[in-house]
Design a protein around this motif. Structure first.
Motif, PDB file in Angstrom:
ATOM      1  N   SER A   1      52.902  36.377  45.253  1.00  0.00           N
ATOM      2  CA  SER A   1      51.895  37.147  44.529  1.00  0.00           C
ATOM      3  C   SER A   1      51.005  36.220  43.709  1.00  0.00           C
ATOM      4  N   VAL A   2      49.951  36.817  43.184  1.00  0.00           N
ATOM      5  CA  VAL A   2      49.040  36.102  42.299  1.00  0.00           C
ATOM      6  C   VAL A   2      48.696  37.049  41.150  1.00  0.00           C
ATOM      7  N   LEU A   3      48.755  36.511  39.946  1.00  0.00           N
ATOM      8  CA  LEU A   3      48.371  37.266  38.759  1.00  0.00           C
ATOM      9  C   LEU A   3      46.910  36.940  38.494  1.00  0.00           C
ATOM     10  N   ILE A   4      46.066  37.948  38.595  1.00  0.00           N
ATOM     11  CA  ILE A   4      44.636  37.772  38.320  1.00  0.00           C
ATOM     12  C   ILE A   4      44.384  38.369  36.941  1.00  0.00           C
ATOM     13  N   TYR A   5      43.653  37.624  36.107  1.00  0.00           N
ATOM     14  CA  TYR A   5      43.460  38.080  34.738  1.00  0.00           C
ATOM     15  C   TYR A   5      42.166  37.528  34.149  1.00  0.00           C
ATOM     16  N   TYR A   6      41.824  38.103  33.008  1.00  0.00           N
ATOM     17  CA  TYR A   6      40.746  37.565  32.179  1.00  0.00           C
ATOM     18  C   TYR A   6      41.098  37.877  30.741  1.00  0.00           C
ATOM     19  N   LYS A   7      40.550  37.104  29.841  1.00  0.00           N
ATOM     20  CA  LYS A   7      40.782  37.301  28.411  1.00  0.00           C
ATOM     21  C   LYS A   7      39.484  37.751  27.761  1.00  0.00           C
ATOM     22  N   ILE A   8      39.592  38.819  26.969  1.00  0.00           N
ATOM     23  CA  ILE A   8      38.425  39.311  26.250  1.00  0.00           C
ATOM     24  C   ILE A   8      38.321  38.591  24.902  1.00  0.00           C
ATOM     25  N   LYS A   9      37.273  38.869  24.151  1.00  0.00           N
ATOM     26  CA  LYS A   9      36.987  38.133  22.918  1.00  0.00           C
ATOM     27  C   LYS A   9      38.122  38.174  21.905  1.00  0.00           C
ATOM     28  N   THR A  10      38.898  39.244  21.898  1.00  0.00           N
ATOM     29  CA  THR A  10      40.020  39.354  20.952  1.00  0.00           C
ATOM     30  C   THR A  10      41.240  38.587  21.456  1.00  0.00           C
ATOM     31  N   ASN A  11      41.085  37.888  22.567  1.00  0.00           N
ATOM     32  CA  ASN A  11      42.130  37.110  23.233  1.00  0.00           C
ATOM     33  C   ASN A  11      43.162  37.993  23.948  1.00  0.00           C
ATOM     34  N   LYS A  12      42.877  39.275  24.033  1.00  0.00           N
ATOM     35  CA  LYS A  12      43.736  40.166  24.806  1.00  0.00           C
ATOM     36  C   LYS A  12      43.557  39.844  26.284  1.00  0.00           C
ATOM     37  N   ARG A  13      44.674  39.801  26.996  1.00  0.00           N
ATOM     38  CA  ARG A  13      44.632  39.464  28.423  1.00  0.00           C
ATOM     39  C   ARG A  13      44.734  40.744  29.257  1.00  0.00           C
ATOM     40  N   ILE A  14      43.752  40.942  30.132  1.00  0.00           N
ATOM     41  CA  ILE A  14      43.735  42.053  31.080  1.00  0.00           C
ATOM     42  C   ILE A  14      44.201  41.459  32.405  1.00  0.00           C
ATOM     43  N   SER A  15      45.277  42.010  32.981  1.00  0.00           N
ATOM     44  CA  SER A  15      45.838  41.372  34.177  1.00  0.00           C
ATOM     45  C   SER A  15      46.402  42.394  35.155  1.00  0.00           C
ATOM     46  N   ARG A  16      46.600  41.915  36.360  1.00  0.00           N
ATOM     47  CA  ARG A  16      47.183  42.734  37.431  1.00  0.00           C
ATOM     48  C   ARG A  16      47.731  41.790  38.493  1.00  0.00           C
ATOM     49  N   ILE A  17      48.844  42.181  39.091  1.00  0.00           N
ATOM     50  CA  ILE A  17      49.437  41.394  40.171  1.00  0.00           C
ATOM     51  C   ILE A  17      48.880  41.873  41.506  1.00  0.00           C
ATOM     52  N   PHE A  18      48.499  40.897  42.337  1.00  0.00           N
ATOM     53  CA  PHE A  18      47.977  41.147  43.680  1.00  0.00           C
ATOM     54  C   PHE A  18      48.810  40.341  44.674  1.00  0.00           C
ATOM     55  N   PRO A  19      48.691  40.653  45.964  1.00  0.00           N
ATOM     56  CA  PRO A  19      49.341  39.780  46.948  1.00  0.00           C
ATOM     57  C   PRO A  19      48.681  38.405  46.926  1.00  0.00           C
ATOM     58  N   LYS A  20      49.456  37.372  47.206  1.00  0.00           N
ATOM     59  CA  LYS A  20      48.949  35.998  47.185  1.00  0.00           C
ATOM     60  C   LYS A  20      47.860  35.796  48.235  1.00  0.00           C
ATOM     61  N   GLU A  21      48.073  36.399  49.411  1.00  0.00           N
ATOM     62  CA  GLU A  21      47.117  36.279  50.511  1.00  0.00           C
ATOM     63  C   GLU A  21      46.757  37.650  51.048  1.00  0.00           C
ATOM     64  N   ILE A  22      45.539  37.758  51.541  1.00  0.00           N
ATOM     65  CA  ILE A  22      45.075  38.957  52.224  1.00  0.00           C
ATOM     66  C   ILE A  22      44.767  38.555  53.662  1.00  0.00           C
ATOM     67  N   THR A  23      45.320  39.305  54.599  1.00  0.00           N
ATOM     68  CA  THR A  23      45.041  39.049  56.008  1.00  0.00           C
ATOM     69  C   THR A  23      43.902  39.962  56.441  1.00  0.00           C
ATOM     70  N   LEU A  24      42.836  39.356  56.928  1.00  0.00           N
ATOM     71  CA  LEU A  24      41.676  40.129  57.369  1.00  0.00           C
ATOM     72  C   LEU A  24      41.885  40.590  58.813  1.00  0.00           C
ATOM     73  N   THR A  25      42.597  41.693  58.956  1.00  0.00           N
ATOM     74  CA  THR A  25      42.738  42.302  60.271  1.00  0.00           C
ATOM     75  C   THR A  25      41.451  43.059  60.578  1.00  0.00           C
ATOM     76  N   PRO A  26      41.183  43.358  61.832  1.00  0.00           N
ATOM     77  CA  PRO A  26      39.984  44.158  62.139  1.00  0.00           C
ATOM     78  C   PRO A  26      39.985  45.505  61.404  1.00  0.00           C
ATOM     79  N   LYS A  27      41.148  46.138  61.321  1.00  0.00           N
ATOM     80  CA  LYS A  27      41.222  47.454  60.672  1.00  0.00           C
ATOM     81  C   LYS A  27      40.984  47.354  59.161  1.00  0.00           C
TER      82      LYS A  27
END
Length: 184
Positions: free
Chosen positions: A37-63
């Motif tokens: 997995s990969v944790l994607i996040y950003y920090k706002i001005k108050t230093n609060k971290r907004i985050s979410r876990i995503f899969p590490k890789e995405i496979t681009l299937t035709p569907k």
């Protein structure tokens, strides 16, 4: 067939969030990789971290690529007010909505079971609210608690139009970045 795999960390790092609807500020996206997995996040001005876990890789299937295209055409592309904070799927054909939701689930980006109550809105229907909710609940294989009917003046079809609202600012941004990557 050789399928393309995209590491989300490489794709999102250095990209920015959409402007905050209250402050108009943007923030750089960051990512930390773990085993699968990969944790994607950003920090706002108050230093609060907004985050979410995503899969590490995405496979681009035709569907999956097709589903991203449908989202571009059938989802919310608006960035005004707070639209960027949600991913929206809109269609009157349950097969189209199922295809998108199923591909989001297969990719590991979103689980249908994570839809919150009353996040699937039904409009423009000529049938009764109960019949419309039964129809869409059955077609999308979702509990009735996820649906809410709205009484509007536009009665365009028997079972109306379905809007699936997924309130997830990071999911919306990752999907938009994926769509831009594929079309660039």
């Amino acid at each position: 067939m050789n399928l393309i795999k995209i590491k989300l960390k490489n794709l999102v790092e250095g990209q920015v969030t959409y402007p905050s609807w209250t402050t108009s500020s943007t923030y750089y996206l960051k990512a930390e990789e773990y085993d699968k997995s990969v944790l994607i996040y950003y920090k706002i001005k108050t230093n609060k971290r907004i985050s979410r876990i995503f899969p590490k890789e995405i496979t681009l299937t035709p569907k999956f690529t097709y589903a991203l295209g449908l989202l571009k055409g059938e989802g919310s592309n608006a960035l005004g007010k707070s639209n960027y904070r949600r991913l929206t799927i809109t269609n009157s054909n349950p097969d189209v909505i199922n295809l998108i939701l199923d591909e989001l689930e297969r990719s590991g980006l979103f689980k249908k079971s994570d839809l919150i109550p009353k996040s699937v809105h039904l409009l423009h229907h000529t049938e009764s609210d109960n019949l419309v909710i039964d129809y869409w609940s059955n077609k999308l294989s979702l509990p009735k608690s996820k649906f809410k009917c709205f009484d509007d003046k536009l009665k365009t079809s028997k079972f109306g139009v379905c809007h699936v609202y997924i309130s997830d600012v990071l999911l919306r941004r990752v999907i938009d970045i994926l769509q831009n990557h594929i079309t660039s």
